[in-house]
Design an enzyme around this catalytic site. Structure first.
Site, PDB file in Angstrom:
ATOM      1  N   ARG A 170      42.490  43.920  45.391  1.00 29.07           N
ATOM      2  CA  ARG A 170      43.695  43.485  46.111  1.00 29.07           C
ATOM      3  C   ARG A 170      44.883  44.386  45.824  1.00 29.07           C
ATOM      4  O   ARG A 170      45.715  44.640  46.699  1.00 29.07           O
ATOM      5  CB  ARG A 170      44.004  42.026  45.752  1.00 29.07           C
TER       6      ARG A 170
ATOM      7  N   GLY B 218      30.958  43.044  48.703  1.00 33.16           N
ATOM      8  CA  GLY B 218      31.307  42.024  49.689  1.00 33.16           C
ATOM      9  C   GLY B 218      32.809  41.828  49.790  1.00 33.16           C
ATOM     10  O   GLY B 218      33.356  41.626  50.875  1.00 33.16           O
TER      11      GLY B 218
ATOM     12  N   ASP C 148      30.675  33.131  40.362  1.00 34.04           N
ATOM     13  CA  ASP C 148      30.041  34.399  39.943  1.00 34.04           C
ATOM     14  C   ASP C 148      29.355  34.303  38.580  1.00 34.04           C
ATOM     15  O   ASP C 148      28.648  35.232  38.180  1.00 34.04           O
ATOM     16  CB  ASP C 148      31.081  35.519  39.885  1.00 34.04           C
TER      17      ASP C 148
HETATM   18  C1  S3P Z   1      35.574  37.264  45.508  1.00 37.71           C
HETATM   19  C2  S3P Z   1      35.212  36.054  46.002  1.00 37.71           C
HETATM   20  C3  S3P Z   1      33.913  35.415  45.759  1.00 37.71           C
HETATM   21  C4  S3P Z   1      33.151  36.077  44.634  1.00 37.71           C
HETATM   22  C5  S3P Z   1      33.234  37.562  44.697  1.00 37.71           C
HETATM   23  C6  S3P Z   1      34.676  38.025  44.632  1.00 37.71           C
HETATM   24  C7  S3P Z   1      36.904  37.803  45.817  1.00 37.71           C
HETATM   25  O1  S3P Z   1      33.138  35.474  46.947  1.00 37.71           O
HETATM   26  O2  S3P Z   1      31.807  35.672  44.632  1.00 37.71           O
HETATM   27  O3  S3P Z   1      32.519  38.155  43.623  1.00 37.71           O
HETATM   28  O4  S3P Z   1      37.357  38.747  45.134  1.00 37.71           O
HETATM   29  O5  S3P Z   1      37.546  37.300  46.753  1.00 37.71           O
HETATM   30  P1  S3P Z   1      33.313  34.332  48.090  1.00 37.71           P
HETATM   31  O6  S3P Z   1      34.716  34.374  48.484  1.00 37.71           O
HETATM   32  O7  S3P Z   1      32.421  34.735  49.212  1.00 37.71           O
HETATM   33  O8  S3P Z   1      32.881  33.067  47.429  1.00 37.71           O
END
Ligand code: S3P
Length: 441
Positions: free
Chosen positions: A29, A99, A322
């Site tokens: 971020r 992700g 996590d």
């Molecule tokens: C994250 C949100 C989570 C987490 C990922 C990091 C983030 O995923 O599992 O490792 O930094 O916003 P989800 O938002 O899909 O639950």
């Protein structure tokens, strides 16, 4: 570079003071907001894992200048280009395994007047994207992707967005943050709600860059002020509680251990692992709490303790999402039964973490019943070593199994463990520093 770890068993108590690497979520971020701000932002404690470097690389491709201030790439100066200053990238934007990078960037790119294409590795290309594609389409972006936009690669043509009210079906900070970031470019008030509150780093960080965010219950909203402004003070990223949790579980499970985790983030939306581990009997003392910027952090002292089973409270799930791989390890070595239900999201992480951890722990003699949305684990005194398990390229499966191996009767081989570099490049060195037995084969 080896992709195989050999781990365990511990030869004595784990001891020492360590500072886990910078928080992965916050590091993503800070790059994003700083690159789109007017002015220069200095950052320390940044996580130089592959995931965050992918985010940094994307902004470099779009014209922001990132100046590394040390060889380790934990300190940097980001020269922002302003909210409307990003340039069309000359090539595909590759998020690798991340992700968070790809889903948050979907929001950023939806706000751009140029077209861009996002892709990722095999794991990321099989993870669901409709959860972010649907809301940005409703805001006015055009998104093309495999299977109607469910899978990467995605091509996004943005611009001229209008605000929406979005009710996310999953508690996901990635979805919430995607919509809020797109909202910076939209006309009107963007609102996003979720079934349970997820991590709130985006909501905490935007006001540091001069963009107010309102939060009421499970709903966050913003009215764009039209620009982001680099904060006057440097941003210090706390140590990642998710990375720290591996050592906390290892220290809890190895009798006589005393480990201090320094400067770890204790944001309540990330602290579910500590509540669950404490419920299981762990001894975790908190000291030297302080707040730098908008994120609280503290030193955590963990000592070895007898562990017992637990039923995970629904309210703790999103806050520990996590950490379940390593919590399953704690459960496999605890006295009694551990039950988790309502955590289907674990099946769409970097791997199917319910299936991956069940397979790995069962190979080591653990007793696990797998549900569609969780597990029941009956704890045992010691795991069986001498086996080879597959981490499926998922960093957290690899590190969780390295912890499990500390309480096995002989070493465990962990294949496909190279994913560790995405979030914790120095895991092996830091684990060795407290006495864990683990090395690259
Ligand atoms: C994250 C949100 C989570 C987490 C990922 C990091 C983030 O995923 O599992 O490792 O930094 O916003 P989800 O938002 O899909 O639950």
């Amino acid at each position: 570079m080896s992709e195989t770890l050999v781990a365990g068993p511990a030869t004595g108590p784990l001891t020492g003071d360590i500072r886990p690497p910078g928080d992965k979520s916050i590091s993503h971020r800070v790059i994003m907001l700083a690159a789109m701000a007017d002015g220069t932002t200095e950052v320390s404690g940044f996580l130089p894992g592959e995931d965050n470097l992918a985010t940094a690389q994307m902004f470099s491709q779009m014209g922001a200048r990132i100046e590394w201030l040390n060889d380790e790439k934990t300190s940097l100066r980001v020269h922002g280009v302003g909210l409307h200053g990003l340039k069309e990238p000359q090539d595909v934007l590759d998020a690798g395994n991340s992700g968070t990078c790809v889903r948050l960037m979907t929001g950023v790119l939806a706000g751009q007047t140029f077209a861009s294409t996002l892709t990722g590795d095999d794991s990321l290309r099989s993870r669901p994207m409709k959860r972010v594609v649907d809301p940005v389409r409703r805001m006015g972006a055009t998104v093309d992707g495999r299977e109607g936009g469910e899978y990467l690669p995605l091509t996004i043509q943005g611009g001229n967005l209008h605000a929406i009210e979005h009710a996310s079906q999953v508690a996901s900070a990635q979805v919430k943050s995607c919509v809020l970031l797109a909202g910076l470019f939209a006309e009107g008030e963007t609102r996003v709600s979720e079934p349970k509150p997820s991590r709130d780093h985006t909501e905490r960080m935007l006001p540091l860059f001069g963009q107010p965010v309102s939060v009421h219950g499970n709903t966050a909203s913003l009215v764009p002020v039209g620009q982001l402004t680099a904060p006057p003070a440097d941003i210090h990223v706390p140590a990642d509680p998710s990375s720290g949790s591996f050592f906390a579980v290892a220290a809890s499970l190895v009798p006589g251990s005393e480990v201090c985790l320094q400067g770890v983030g204790i944001n309540p939306r990330r602290d579910g692992w500590r509540r669950i581990l404490t419920q299981m009997g762990a001894s975790i003392e908190q000291e030297h709490g302080l707040q730098l910027g908008e994120e609280p952090m503290a030193d955590l002292f963990v000592t070895g303790a007898p562990m017992k089973g637990a039923t995970v409270r629904p309210d703790d799930i999103a806050d520990a999402i996590d950490e379940f791989p390593v919590l399953f390890v704690a459960a496999a070595l605890a006295d009694g039964e551990f039950v988790l239900k309502g955590a289907r999201e674990l099946r769409v992480k970097e791997s199917d973490r319910i299936a991956a951890m069940t397979e790995c722990l069962v190979a080591c003699g653990a007793k696990i019943e797998e549900f569609d949305d969780g597990v029941r684990i009956i704890g045992c005194k010691r795991l069986t070593g001498g086996v080879s398990v597959d981490a499926r390229g998922d960093h957290r499966i690899a590190m969780a199994m390295a912890v499990a191996a500390q309480r096995a009767d002989s070493p465990i081989e962990i294949r496909n463990a190279g994913g560790i570099h995405t979030s914790f490049p120095d895991f092996v060195e830091m684990a060795q520093a407290i006495g864990m037995q683990v090395e690259w084969a």
